[in-house]
Scaffold this motif. Structure first.
Motif, short mmCIF file in Angstrom:
data_model
loop_
_atom_site.label_atom_id
_atom_site.label_comp_id
_atom_site.label_asym_id
_atom_site.label_seq_id
_atom_site.Cartn_x
_atom_site.Cartn_y
_atom_site.Cartn_z
N GLY A 42 0.78 -1.22 0.00
CA GLY A 42 0.00 0.00 0.00
C GLY A 42 0.81 1.27 0.00
N ASN A 43 2.13 1.14 0.05
CA ASN A 43 3.00 2.32 0.08
C ASN A 43 3.82 2.42 -1.20
OD1 ASN A 43 2.03 2.66 2.63
ND2 ASN A 43 3.98 2.31 3.68
N GLN A 44 4.34 3.62 -1.42
CA GLN A 44 5.25 3.79 -2.54
C GLN A 44 6.64 3.29 -2.16
OE1 GLN A 44 5.01 7.99 -3.56
NE2 GLN A 44 3.45 7.57 -5.10
N ARG A 45 7.41 2.99 -3.19
CA ARG A 45 8.79 2.58 -2.94
C ARG A 45 9.56 3.79 -2.41
NH1 ARG A 45 11.73 -1.04 -7.43
NH2 ARG A 45 9.70 -2.06 -7.13
N GLU A 46 10.36 3.55 -1.37
CA GLU A 46 11.09 4.64 -0.75
C GLU A 46 12.57 4.29 -0.60
OE1 GLU A 46 9.51 5.31 3.16
OE2 GLU A 46 10.22 3.39 3.93
N LEU A 47 13.37 5.34 -0.57
CA LEU A 47 14.80 5.17 -0.40
C LEU A 47 15.10 4.74 1.03
CD1 LEU A 47 17.64 7.45 -1.61
CD2 LEU A 47 17.47 6.97 0.82
N VAL A 48 16.02 3.80 1.15
CA VAL A 48 16.51 3.39 2.48
C VAL A 48 17.92 3.92 2.68
CG1 VAL A 48 17.10 1.45 3.97
CG2 VAL A 48 15.08 1.31 2.48
#
Length: 121
Positions: A42-48
């Protein structure tokens, strides 16, 4: 054709640790930046976290102090040491490499297939 192969995802309890690995294979001139991204349902891909060829690193605020990214330039690999894992770290973790083509030195991005990290008690 460059391929990234990730490994290390698993089920872990809160407070536990995991180490993700990603290796690049194929034909390229060099890899500028390698990094880890994640995507929860349900979330967008994000930088780690990312690591450049010259050793500079960058982290998402949510993982600072808990995660450490490192590179092995000889092996064209990147690692993510994850400590003190939290429920909200649960996601599919993707490796990304920004590669340079051999002839023209053109940059292009390559993504891995993802590895599942689940933090649960």
């Amino acid at each position: 054709q460059v391929q990234l192969l990730e490994s290390g995802g698993d089920l872990v309890q809160p407070g536990g640790s995991l180490r993700l690995s990603c290796g690049a294979s194929g034909r390229f001139f060099a890899i500028n930046t390698m990094g880890w991204y994640r995507q929860a349902p349900g979330n967008q891909r994000e930088l780690v976290a990312t690591a450049t060829r010259d050793g500079s690193t960058n982290y998402a605020d949510s993982v600072k102090g808990r995660f450490t990214i490192s590179r092995d330039a000889f092996k064209n690999a990147v690692y993510l040491q994850m400590n003190n894992l939290k429920f909200e770290d649960t996601a599919v973790y993707y490796c990304k490499a920004t590669c340079l083509t051999i002839v023209t030195r053109t940059e292009y991005d390559v993504w891995g297939q993802g590895t599942q990290v689940t933090v649960s008690s």
